[in-house]
Motif scaffolding. Structure first.
Motif, PDB file in Angstrom:
ATOM      1  N   PHE A  69       0.799  -1.115  -0.085  1.00 54.14           N
ATOM      2  CA  PHE A  69      -0.033  -0.014   0.018  1.00 54.14           C
ATOM      3  C   PHE A  69       0.873   1.299  -0.173  1.00 54.14           C
ATOM      4  N   VAL A  70       0.946   2.114  -1.223  1.00 53.55           N
ATOM      5  CA  VAL A  70       1.604   3.100  -1.132  1.00 53.55           C
ATOM      6  C   VAL A  70       0.793   4.428  -1.383  1.00 53.55           C
ATOM      7  N   SER A  71       0.975   5.302  -0.573  1.00 52.38           N
ATOM      8  CA  SER A  71       0.143   6.369  -0.545  1.00 52.38           C
ATOM      9  C   SER A  71       0.945   7.739  -0.376  1.00 52.38           C
ATOM     10  N   GLY A  72       0.414   8.862  -0.975  1.00 48.26           N
ATOM     11  CA  GLY A  72       1.225  10.222  -0.616  1.00 48.26           C
ATOM     12  C   GLY A  72       0.764  11.142  -1.718  1.00 48.26           C
ATOM     13  N   ASP A  73       1.156  12.553  -1.572  1.00 50.25           N
ATOM     14  CA  ASP A  73       0.876  13.666  -2.593  1.00 50.25           C
ATOM     15  C   ASP A  73       2.092  14.052  -3.012  1.00 50.25           C
ATOM     16  N   GLU A  74       3.293  13.285  -3.076  1.00 52.96           N
ATOM     17  CA  GLU A  74       4.313  13.652  -4.016  1.00 52.96           C
ATOM     18  C   GLU A  74       4.360  12.398  -5.122  1.00 52.96           C
ATOM     19  N   PRO A  75       4.026  13.004  -6.249  1.00 50.02           N
ATOM     20  CA  PRO A  75       3.791  12.025  -7.354  1.00 50.02           C
ATOM     21  C   PRO A  75       4.917  11.367  -7.843  1.00 50.02           C
ATOM     22  N   PHE A  76       6.048  11.978  -8.065  1.00 47.76           N
ATOM     23  CA  PHE A  76       7.169  11.420  -8.293  1.00 47.76           C
ATOM     24  C   PHE A  76       7.923  10.333  -7.674  1.00 47.76           C
ATOM     25  N   GLN A  77       7.803  10.479  -6.291  1.00 47.72           N
ATOM     26  CA  GLN A  77       8.317   9.412  -5.317  1.00 47.72           C
ATOM     27  C   GLN A  77       7.118   8.251  -5.067  1.00 47.72           C
ATOM     28  N   VAL A  78       6.009   8.643  -5.137  1.00 47.57           N
ATOM     29  CA  VAL A  78       5.121   7.503  -5.322  1.00 47.57           C
ATOM     30  C   VAL A  78       5.300   6.455  -6.599  1.00 47.57           C
ATOM     31  N   ASP A  79       5.416   7.197  -7.814  1.00 49.96           N
ATOM     32  CA  ASP A  79       5.470   6.489  -8.720  1.00 49.96           C
ATOM     33  C   ASP A  79       6.697   5.615  -8.802  1.00 49.96           C
ATOM     34  N   GLU A  80       7.829   6.280  -8.182  1.00 51.58           N
ATOM     35  CA  GLU A  80       9.265   5.465  -8.257  1.00 51.58           C
ATOM     36  C   GLU A  80       9.180   4.164  -7.288  1.00 51.58           C
ATOM     37  N   ALA A  81       8.319   4.524  -6.421  1.00 55.19           N
ATOM     38  CA  ALA A  81       8.106   3.163  -5.287  1.00 55.19           C
ATOM     39  C   ALA A  81       7.113   2.318  -5.822  1.00 55.19           C
ATOM     40  N   CYS A  82       6.342   2.645  -6.660  1.00 52.03           N
ATOM     41  CA  CYS A  82       5.512   1.598  -7.468  1.00 52.03           C
ATOM     42  C   CYS A  82       6.195   0.875  -8.517  1.00 52.03           C
ATOM     43  N   GLN A  83       6.849   1.730  -9.172  1.00 51.27           N
ATOM     44  CA  GLN A  83       7.753   1.017 -10.227  1.00 51.27           C
ATOM     45  C   GLN A  83       8.691  -0.135  -9.687  1.00 51.27           C
ATOM     46  N   LEU A  84       9.460   0.156  -8.455  1.00 51.55           N
ATOM     47  CA  LEU A  84      10.257  -0.575  -7.828  1.00 51.55           C
ATOM     48  C   LEU A  84       9.365  -1.760  -7.640  1.00 51.55           C
ATOM     49  N   ILE A  85       8.163  -1.803  -7.148  1.00 49.70           N
ATOM     50  CA  ILE A  85       7.591  -2.912  -6.768  1.00 49.70           C
ATOM     51  C   ILE A  85       7.100  -3.870  -7.947  1.00 49.70           C
ATOM     52  N   ARG A  86       6.824  -3.292  -8.944  1.00 49.49           N
ATOM     53  CA  ARG A  86       6.237  -3.667 -10.182  1.00 49.49           C
ATOM     54  C   ARG A  86       7.423  -4.401 -11.005  1.00 49.49           C
ATOM     55  N   GLN A  87       8.610  -3.934 -11.032  1.00 53.87           N
ATOM     56  CA  GLN A  87       9.702  -4.509 -11.604  1.00 53.87           C
ATOM     57  C   GLN A  87      10.175  -5.980 -10.652  1.00 53.87           C
ATOM     58  N   GLN A  88      10.161  -5.824  -9.499  1.00 52.43           N
ATOM     59  CA  GLN A  88      10.506  -6.935  -8.542  1.00 52.43           C
ATOM     60  C   GLN A  88       9.522  -8.082  -8.806  1.00 52.43           C
ATOM     61  N   CYS A  89       8.327  -7.617  -8.800  1.00 53.74           N
ATOM     62  CA  CYS A  89       7.156  -9.037  -8.871  1.00 53.74           C
ATOM     63  C   CYS A  89       7.481  -9.398 -10.221  1.00 53.74           C
ATOM     64  N   GLN A  90       7.604  -8.785 -11.301  1.00 56.41           N
ATOM     65  CA  GLN A  90       7.874  -9.177 -12.601  1.00 56.41           C
ATOM     66  C   GLN A  90       9.069  -9.961 -12.677  1.00 56.41           C
ATOM     67  N   GLN A  91      10.182  -9.749 -12.021  1.00 54.30           N
ATOM     68  CA  GLN A  91      11.466 -10.420 -11.913  1.00 54.30           C
ATOM     69  C   GLN A  91      11.222 -11.938 -11.402  1.00 54.30           C
ATOM     70  N   GLN A  92      10.265 -11.777 -10.281  1.00 50.63           N
ATOM     71  CA  GLN A  92       9.607 -12.868  -9.688  1.00 50.63           C
ATOM     72  C   GLN A  92       8.708 -13.776 -10.129  1.00 50.63           C
TER      73      GLN A  92
END
Length: 229
Positions: free
Chosen positions: A21-44
């Motif tokens: 669960f990723v929340s916040g009003d700083e779009p760049f960091q929110v998007d970066e956190a989600c990209q990390l999660i997506r990439q790791q999930c895809q690798q797994q």
């Protein structure tokens, strides 16, 4: 489990959690956190991804149906739930609690939400998500933290700013992390790795700073006339 955004990359190297669960009003960091999660999930091996956008007409039964459905293309999949307001409502709160109580196998749920009010972090649904997986609340990078943030991003790109260059960069990108990252990439493309000085920053980096009324009040109360201006 609660994590700071700077702890996420290390945590993802371990076993993946069933819920993020990723929340916040700083779009760049929110998007970066989600990209990390997506990439790791895809690798797994979580190659299938289903996305839901929550609005006033959203039927929360769709989440339960997705959780119970068999995967068509992969034995492992992601469900991504986008919740811009950060408020699931009564039906959504019940659906999220139920999901956490009956976690589906080989499925990772990523919820991306806006900034939460303090009352929401005490709700049953938030505590259920926290207990079932990983919660990351993203906060804006304040003025005092920005030099370290900029320096780290430059070091990742192999650049070393001198003190004057760092000060100029911070002044020009404050409050706009997306522009900051873009300007740093521009510097790397123009000058490559190594030392970056004020002249290079002055010639390459535009003024993309953004301020709000609260920053003006803080500067005035602190007696910082230059910053207030």
């Amino acid at each position: 489990m609660k994590l700071r955004i700077d702890q996420l990359a290390t945590n993802l190297e371990n076993t993946l959690a069933p819920v993020y669960f990723v929340s916040g009003d700083e779009p760049f960091q929110v998007d970066e956190a989600c990209q990390l999660i997506r990439q790791q999930c895809q690798q797994q091996g979580y190659s299938e991804r289903e996305i839901f956008h929550v609005d006033r007409s959203f039927d929360w039964q769709q989440l339960q149906s997705a959780a119970g459905a068999l995967s068509l293309f992969s034995s492992q999949r992601m469900i991504e739930l986008r919740l811009p307001t950060g408020k699931p409502g009564t039906d959504g709160a019940k659906a999220l609690v139920q999901y956490c109580e009956q976690l589906p196998e080989d499925t990772i749920l990523l919820i991306v939400a806006g900034k939460l009010e303090s009352s929401q972090t005490r709700s049953k649904w938030f505590k259920a998500l926290e207990q079932a997986g990983v919660v990351i609340q993203v906060w804006p990078v304040e003025k005092a933290q920005l030099p370290a943030w900029v320096r780290q991003r430059m070091q990742i790109r192999g650049m070393q700013p001198n003190d004057g260059a760092l000060t100029m960069l911070v002044d020009r990108v404050e409050g706009n992390l997306l522009a900051a990252d873009q300007e740093l990439e521009k510097l790397r493309l123009l000058y490559g790795e190594g030392i970056i000085d004020e002249q290079q920053v002055a010639s390459a980096v535009s003024d993309s700073a953004r301020f709000d009324v609260f920053g003006l009040v803080d500067a005035a109360l602190a007696g910082d006339a230059k910053r207030a201006s």
